[in-house]
Design an enzyme around this catalytic site. Structure first.
Site, PDB file in Angstrom:
ATOM      1  N   ASP A 175      29.750 -10.854-103.398  1.00 54.40           N
ATOM      2  CA  ASP A 175      30.609 -11.317-101.974  1.00 54.40           C
ATOM      3  C   ASP A 175      31.962 -12.087-102.825  1.00 54.40           C
ATOM      4  OD1 ASP A 175      31.452 -11.545 -99.329  1.00 54.40           O
ATOM      5  OD2 ASP A 175      30.616 -13.624 -99.378  1.00 54.40           O
ATOM      6  N   ASN A 202      35.135  -8.048 -99.723  1.00 62.73           N
ATOM      7  CA  ASN A 202      33.912  -7.420-100.033  1.00 62.73           C
ATOM      8  C   ASN A 202      33.613  -6.197 -99.536  1.00 62.73           C
ATOM      9  OD1 ASN A 202      33.004  -9.392 -97.949  1.00 62.73           O
ATOM     10  ND2 ASN A 202      31.275  -8.402 -98.229  1.00 62.73           N
ATOM     11  N   GLY A 257      33.852  -8.481 -92.267  1.00 63.52           N
ATOM     12  CA  GLY A 257      33.058  -7.835 -93.507  1.00 63.52           C
ATOM     13  C   GLY A 257      31.419  -8.087 -93.406  1.00 63.52           C
ATOM     14  N   GLU A 258      31.041  -8.892 -92.878  1.00 64.59           N
ATOM     15  CA  GLU A 258      29.881  -9.154 -92.722  1.00 64.59           C
ATOM     16  C   GLU A 258      29.001  -8.762 -91.740  1.00 64.59           C
ATOM     17  OE1 GLU A 258      31.881 -11.869 -93.909  1.00 64.59           O
ATOM     18  OE2 GLU A 258      30.922 -10.745 -95.664  1.00 64.59           O
ATOM     19  N   ARG A 261      44.344 -19.171 -88.908  1.00 65.76           N
ATOM     20  CA  ARG A 261      45.015 -19.820 -90.053  1.00 65.76           C
ATOM     21  C   ARG A 261      46.672 -19.884 -89.554  1.00 65.76           C
ATOM     22  NH1 ARG A 261      41.484 -16.320 -92.682  1.00 65.76           N
ATOM     23  NH2 ARG A 261      39.808 -17.681 -92.921  1.00 65.76           N
ATOM     24  N   ARG A 292      38.588 -14.990-105.849  1.00 67.82           N
ATOM     25  CA  ARG A 292      37.308 -15.456-105.664  1.00 67.82           C
ATOM     26  C   ARG A 292      36.381 -15.429-106.835  1.00 67.82           C
ATOM     27  NH1 ARG A 292      35.509 -16.144 -99.525  1.00 67.82           N
ATOM     28  NH2 ARG A 292      33.902 -14.656 -99.923  1.00 67.82           N
TER      29      ARG A 292
END
Lengths: 114, 596
Positions: free
Chosen positions: B322, B280, B195-196, B134, B349
């Site tokens: 999530d 999350n 996070g995953e 980013r 979100r």
């Protein structure tokens, strides 16, 4: 009576115009050229393919609006994305419908032109 | 592996006790950010408003915008973020392999220097969501990039030579870097993605001169790790108490608790606070991790010098969908319920638009910014808790059951793409998703460096609609949508508002659009070569205002391949055809720059 007929004719003509303008020839030249460039890059840099590729995009442009074409282009591009965000474009019925409609139109156009 | 982690922890503990030096780098940067001709930090300024005072391009003449020049990055994949403009030089970044280009705006965008780090290709598979980056930051004469492999590098802005670099995480644990680093005072701040993969999220500050670790605040864990003062750090006005990052977790699940940090950070120089949100909790299966899972899904306000949290607010306790809380915090002084407030506005979100007092952390407004949002009826303003609807609760419905029709989908009513605020209209301009999902959680076990997800999802446009996105103007006092533009696809591009009474944003079809800031009426559109998920930027050079935006997603759509590659191509056969096609399609991401 006479007025009514005239009104009907006007309504019919307007409707016809609306229907036609929604589907034909609203592709910008740039977008047609882009298609032809890619098509020739894939198939051959020759006069014969210039004709075939131009024919194909003209056929497509007669069948769908530019907005529909851009929809299909967008979904196809998003399907090349990695990760969870691509899921909606690969799995949803909504996007599958966009692509299957588009595929049938392009294969008709190819049959016509190639 | 483990020893690296504990060494970093030890170092963190040692360095937090040191006092930081006076902030001179920051004074220069603050001065530069008030000059609208330059764009010196990711959001243009510390308040994350993405607003420019430039008005040469305005609502009356924006329809005359033309392409001034463009620059091909040569890298495929999603191009997020945007360029920096420091003096007469523009700095452009790319997704993995994270190239950087410095272009001379005085000399037809000649490349002054370029940089390409060497990174372990095994970084790619541990990036959950495309190999994005980013963007860059600037400060103290240096350009900073946070690489995919979590290396933070500092390059001399003039030469591109490396000044220092530091590893912030470990890809073997699934830790990656996607967010832009942010320079605040004499520090460079970086979060962490993953996070995953069961990463424990954190925000880390490094010394701008040396790259030495100054402080690290984790999202969960012991008080000394999460940098809270049990008595003085507050949640909606009440002290958080001892072990707030431990006592809403089962056993030691906090060690793999998620709460990653990958958005845009804002800073209030008067309060000396940095604001950001956490992601999350891991896993996506809520049944497996009982409790509120603090401080995942939380807005943090931390002291920039020490990292100590002043206040926190958890938006989605015990996440079941999530709904990462990482989206940007926009700082704006606005009237809320008749009273002038130092406000923090955040579009989460989870579909709620929050207005808080950024000094105290008091919750002022929490309303849905997409009418499709259905997982909660409302936010209780006393407790700050969303009132969850059983039917859409993946915990209530249980493991191996598909909860259907949940709005928004996991990618949220809005993802990281930053909104803009115009002090002229007092409105927030928000790119949104209008997408719902079915969500089926299942039990998973944790293995370091392996995906730790635990849910299967199906996503689709919100019911009744044929569009996947909206671009809205939001009144953060009333908590109401002022106007809304239907977008066929989700809007994943960051907005820009200007004193020319226009708002810019990009679309997945590749259109750069300009709309009237008051009415939302479309004034201009231009189709760039690919979809836009970058953020719109503006600057002025040689008396002329420019608008710049990166486009680039996935690659080439493949339309036009027509009958395929079976035929002879210029006598070269199919191989030659492929070569031609590659030349044609390998242009990669493009920065398109517009002017009148």
């Amino acid at each position: 009576m006479r007025k009514k007929i005239r009104n009907n004719i006007i309504t019919f003509t307007l409707l016809h115009l609306l229907l036609v303008s929604a589907y034909a020839n609203d592709f910008p030249t740039q977008s047609r050229a882009e298609f032809v460039f890619a098509c020739m890059a894939a198939n051959g840099q020759s006069q014969a393919y210039l004709a075939k590729c131009s024919c194909t995009i003209d056929e497509i442009a007669e069948q769908i609006s530019y907005a529909e074409y851009v929809d299909a282009e967008t979904v196809l591009r998003m399907r090349l994305m990695r990760g969870e965000r691509a899921a909606i474009f690969t799995e949803s019925a909504w996007s599958n419908e966009i692509i299957s409609n588009f595929n049938s139109i392009t294969s008709d156009a190819e049959l016509e032109c190639f | 592996m483990k020893s690296t982690k504990s060494a970093v922890l030890l170092l963190a503990g040692m360095v937090t006790t040191l006092t930081s030096s006076l902030a001179t780098a920051n004074q220069e940067l603050e001065r530069m950010s008030s000059d609208p001709k330059q764009w010196v930090m990711p959001a243009g300024d510390y308040s994350n408003q993405r607003y420019s005072k430039l008005k040469q391009i305005n609502s009356r003449n924006v329809n005359e915008l033309k392409v001034a020049w463009s620059f091909s990055t040569g890298v495929l994949r999603g191009h997020e973020g945007g360029p920096l403009i420091i003096g007469d030089v523009m700095y452009i970044h790319t997704p993995f392999p994270n190239k950087i280009f410095a272009l001379d705006l005085n000399d037809d965008q000649r490349i002054i220097w370029s940089y390409e780090p060497k990174q372990d290709p095994s970084t790619i598979p541990v990036m959950c969501c495309d190999t994005v980056n980013r963007g860059l930051s600037y400060g103290d004469g240096k350009i900073f990039m946070y690489q995919a492999d979590t290396t933070l590098i500092a390059l001399h802005a003039n030469t591109g030579k490396k000044a220092w670099s530091v590893a912030n995480g470990d890809i073997a644990l699934g830790e990656t870097g996607t967010a832009a680093p942010h320079v605040i005072k004499d520090k460079v701040l970086v979060g962490i993605s993953g996070g995953e993969f069961g990463v424990r999220g954190s925000m880390t500050a490094y010394d701008i001169k040396t790259g030495k670790l100054a402080w690290r605040g984790y999202s969960m864990g012991p008080d000394s790790d999460i940098l809270v003062d049990p008595k003085r750090t507050t949640h909606l006005g009440k002290a958080v108490g001892k072990n707030s990052g431990l006592n809403t977790w089962k056993g030691d699940q906090w060690k793999i608790g998620g709460g990653t940090v990958w958005g845009w950070y804002s800073y209030d120089p008067d309060l000396n606070l940095v604001y950001y949100g956490t992601g999350n909790p891991s896993t996506w299966n809520p049944t497996q991790r009982p409790g509120d899972n603090r401080w995942s899904m939380t807005i943090f306000a931390r002291d920039v010098d020490t990292g100590m949290a002043k206040w926190v607010y958890q938006m989605t306790p015990h996440d079941e969908w999530d709904f990462d809380g990482i989206n940007e915090m926009i700082l704006a002084d606005i009237k809320v319920k008749g009273k002038k407030r130092p406000a923090l506005v955040h579009f989460d979100r989870n579909g709620f638009g929050y207005t808080l007092d950024r000094k105290t952390g008091e919750l002022l407004v929490a309303e849905k910014f997409d009418p499709a949002v259905n997982w909660a009826t409302h936010v209780d303003m006393k407790t700050g808790r969303p009132q969850v609807v059983d039917r859409y609760s993946t915990e209530f419905n249980g493991e191996d059951v598909s909860s259907t029709g949940i709005c928004p989908a996991a990618l949220g009513s809005k993802d990281q793409q930053p909104a803009a605020f115009s002090p002229k209209t007092g409105l927030f301009y928000v790119p949104t998703n209008h997408v719902c999902m079915d969500y089926e959680p299942f039990r998973v076990s944790y293995t370091a460096g392996q995906p730790y997800v635990g849910a299967t999802l199906a996503m689709y446009p919100a019911p009744g609609g044929t569009h996947m996105g909206n671009f809205i103007a939001w009144d953060a006092d009333k908590g109401k949508i002022k106007w809304s533009i239907d977008e066929r696809f989700s809007v994943w591009s960051g907005a820009l508002a200007t004193a020319g009474d226009i708002v810019f944003y990009g679309t997945l079809e590749g259109y750069l659009k300009a709309v009237d800031a008051k009415t939302g009426k479309e004034l201009y559109r231009f189709k760039t070569p690919s979809g836009i998920i970058g953020n719109v930027t503006t600057y002025q050079h040689d008396g002329k205002q420019y608008i710049a935006v990166l486009s680039g997603i996935g690659g080439w759509a493949g339309i036009g391949m027509a009958a395929g590659l079976t035929e002879d191509s210029d006598g070269l056969g199919a191989v030659g055809g492929y070569r031609h096609l590659q030349e044609y399609t390998n242009l990669g991401g493009v920065l398109t720059v517009f002017s009148l």
